[in-house]
Design a protein around this motif. Structure first.
Motif, PDB file in Angstrom:
ATOM      1  N   GLU A  82      36.679  27.127  47.375  1.00  0.00           N
ATOM      2  CA  GLU A  82      36.930  27.524  46.140  1.00  0.00           C
ATOM      3  C   GLU A  82      38.100  28.079  46.530  1.00  0.00           C
ATOM      4  O   GLU A  82      38.895  27.968  45.273  1.00  0.00           O
ATOM      5  N   GLU A  83      37.912  29.575  46.688  1.00  0.00           N
ATOM      6  CA  GLU A  83      38.966  30.555  46.992  1.00  0.00           C
ATOM      7  C   GLU A  83      39.740  30.531  48.240  1.00  0.00           C
ATOM      8  O   GLU A  83      38.499  31.274  49.186  1.00  0.00           O
ATOM      9  N   TYR A  84      40.355  30.916  49.266  1.00  0.00           N
ATOM     10  CA  TYR A  84      40.628  31.098  49.985  1.00  0.00           C
ATOM     11  C   TYR A  84      41.387  33.410  49.846  1.00  0.00           C
ATOM     12  O   TYR A  84      42.185  32.989  49.307  1.00  0.00           O
ATOM     13  N   ARG A  85      41.786  33.778  51.377  1.00  0.00           N
ATOM     14  CA  ARG A  85      41.768  35.429  51.020  1.00  0.00           C
ATOM     15  C   ARG A  85      43.407  35.026  52.047  1.00  0.00           C
ATOM     16  O   ARG A  85      43.852  35.793  51.269  1.00  0.00           O
ATOM     17  N   LYS A 121      47.137  32.547  51.698  1.00  0.00           N
ATOM     18  CA  LYS A 121      47.893  32.027  50.774  1.00  0.00           C
ATOM     19  C   LYS A 121      48.312  31.176  52.829  1.00  0.00           C
ATOM     20  O   LYS A 121      48.758  29.651  52.584  1.00  0.00           O
ATOM     21  N   GLN A 180      44.382  29.777  56.470  1.00  0.00           N
ATOM     22  CA  GLN A 180      42.976  28.911  55.579  1.00  0.00           C
ATOM     23  C   GLN A 180      42.163  27.776  56.534  1.00  0.00           C
ATOM     24  O   GLN A 180      41.277  27.699  56.654  1.00  0.00           O
TER      25      GLN A 180
END
Length: 71
Positions: free
Chosen positions: A40-43, A45, A50
């Protein structure tokens, strides 16, 4: 500086450091070519980071040519 995910955590998910590098590189290539993210969300970029996050969250599985128990 805190590195996430940690190498110790990642090594629990694979059978060798070489497998980790190959798995992360292949997945990063997929992400760079427009592949859909599995989280859902990555720390991070960056695609390599990732892919490591996905490995840590056990969203990526792999098989080896040789039968070996992975703990």
């Amino acid at each position: 500086m805190i590195i996430y995910p940690s190498l110790d955590d990642l090594m629990k998910k694979v059978d060798s450091p070489y497998s980790l590098v190959i798995l992360a590189a292949r997945r990063a290539r997929q992400l760079n070519l427009g592949g859909a993210g599995l989280l859902e969300e990555y720390r991070s970029k960056k695609a390599v980071s990732q892919s490591l996050e996905e490995i840590d969250q056990e969203k990526i599985k792999y098989r080896t040519k040789y039968k070996k128990d992975i703990k």
